[in-house]
Enzyme design. Structure first.
Site, PDB file in Angstrom:
ATOM      1  CB  SER A 183       1.465  -0.851   2.996  1.00  0.00           C
ATOM      2  OG  SER A 183       2.581  -0.397   2.856  1.00  0.00           O
ATOM      3  CE1 TYR A 184      -6.662  -3.005   4.615  1.00  0.00           C
ATOM      4  CE2 TYR A 184      -7.518  -1.298   3.412  1.00  0.00           C
ATOM      5  CZ  TYR A 184      -7.796  -2.431   3.987  1.00  0.00           C
ATOM      6  OH  TYR A 184      -9.005  -2.867   4.127  1.00  0.00           O
ATOM      7  CG  HIS A 185      -5.658   2.624   0.567  1.00  0.00           C
ATOM      8  ND1 HIS A 185      -6.833   2.147   0.606  1.00  0.00           N
ATOM      9  CD2 HIS A 185      -5.511   3.393   1.590  1.00  0.00           C
ATOM     10  CE1 HIS A 185      -7.821   2.839   1.680  1.00  0.00           C
ATOM     11  NE2 HIS A 185      -6.756   3.452   2.343  1.00  0.00           N
TER      12      HIS A 185
END
Length: 391
Positions: free
Chosen positions: A296-298
């Site tokens: 999700s972060y990337h």
């Protein structure tokens, strides 16, 4: 563990016979009964009498009870057997007695026989204290409202030590990995004290500290076993002494550094939180925890408001700056620490750099009062993550 709770546990362990029950409305007179006074289960007559009461007669005896290790009452234990009655009660406490009020309903009453005429009694009114009492003495919920069986006394600590010993004997190498050490210490503690997922979810701050303490105890057991004979023998050179000392110190530091992360992971697993640990972000940085996931972060399309970062450091007076560039997409960096107390100036600087502290609830009072409302407990942080992940 607070003083009254500790004294209650010790009194049970040292007593000739001990009893516990939940205080009921019948005890306090809230049901409209003819008499207030603690009702004692029929099978618990041995707490006060040599022989059970005989139907058709009353019998009693007077005893001295020391309450909360603070004040005494000259009380009366009586068997009512005349007419339709067939019950045991403990009565006579004086007008100012504080533990027979409506607000005491649901508290845990503990009575311990010290000598034939002298008793100690304790009233535990906090859920955490009651659960701690039952866990420390390994008392099942089915054994409340009666004599505490001798086989239940002093078994929780014994079981923990036995579990540590069994793990030590099972080791094939000098020292286990940090995650193996953490997992086994946690399992030993949970099994010995009857800690369930429900208990962990009710008080994650407390259980985290218990796990960390148990792991430290287990580590000392292994360390003493591995190094006692070496330390007692002669070192041929100063260099040999230094090498041994450095080996011990470096292993201690390595364990302590990873211990907190391992136990936090288990807390998050218990709450079914989505997270990734040690995910590489910008500049090859590795935040300890990213919520909900590293993927999700990337993902540039993922809402940044739903991204949360948590770093974990046992101490952070100086090292908190290390986390500032660990996740560029996340403005506020959360930092969990076991540090007890940080100066107002340092806290101001942290918040100026958008660092939000997370500490175990019992440690909150060690911080300057003006900042306490801005510091999260572990329970607060978990609720924040759960809310974010529910949106």
């Amino acid at each position: 563990m607070n003083d009254i709770l500790n004294k209650a546990i010790q009194s049970v362990q040292q007593s000739e016979i001990a009893f516990c029950k939940y205080i009921t409305a019948n005890d306090t007179g809230a049901t409209g009964g003819h008499q207030a006074g603690y009702h004692i289960h029929k099978k618990s007559w041995k707490l006060f009498f040599d022989q059970p009461g005989i139907k058709g007669t009353n019998k009693d005896r007077f005893i001295t009870i020391r309450w909360q290790d603070s004040f005494e009452t000259e009380s009366r234990f009586i068997y009512y057997g005349v007419g339709t009655r067939d019950e045991y009660r403990l009565t006579r406490y004086g007008k100012a007695f504080p533990f027979l009020r409506d607000e005491n309903i649901g508290d845990l009453l503990v009575i311990c026989k010290i000598t034939s005429d002298n008793y100690q009694a304790f009233v535990l009114n906090c859920d955490d204290d009651i659960e701690e009492f039952l866990a420390a003495l390994n008392i099942s919920s089915t054994n409340i409202n009666g004599i505490i069986p001798k086989q239940f006394q002093q078994t929780a600590e014994d079981k923990l030590i036995d579990c540590f010993t069994a793990f030590l004997k099972s080791l094939k190498l000098d020292f286990p990995t940090t995650i193996e050490l953490a997992n086994n210490a946690r399992n030993c503690y949970n099994n010995s004290y009857g800690i369930t997922s429900k208990i962990i979810q009710a008080r994650p701050d407390v259980e985290l500290l218990k796990w960390i303490d148990s792991e430290f105890q287990l580590f000392k057991v292994i360390e003493n076993d591995r190094y006692t004979s070496r330390i007692q023998s002669h070192f041929k050179t100063v260099e040999e002494l230094v090498i041994t000392a450095n080996t011990i110190l470096n292993r201690r530091k390595s364990r302590a550094g990873k211990s907190l992360e391992h136990h936090l992971s288990e807390i998050f697993n218990t709450f079914n939180l989505a997270y990734t640990s040690q995910q590489i972000t910008e500049g090859n940085k590795k935040p300890d925890f990213l919520f909900p996931t590293g993927e999700s972060y990337h993902n540039p399309k993922f809402d940044e408001k739903k991204l949360i970062m948590l770093a974990s450091k046992t101490t952070c007076k100086d090292r908190w700056r290390q986390i500032l560039n660990e996740a560029d997409r996340i403005k506020t960096k959360h930092l969990f620490t076991l540090q007890q107390g940080i100066s107002s100036n340092q806290l101001k600087e942290m918040y100026q750099h958008n660092v939000c502290l997370v500490v175990p609830k019992p440690y909150l009072d060690s911080f300057p009062k003006p900042f306490r409302e801005r510091i999260l407990t572990l329970d607060n942080f978990i609720n924040f993550v759960r809310y974010t992940q529910s949106q």
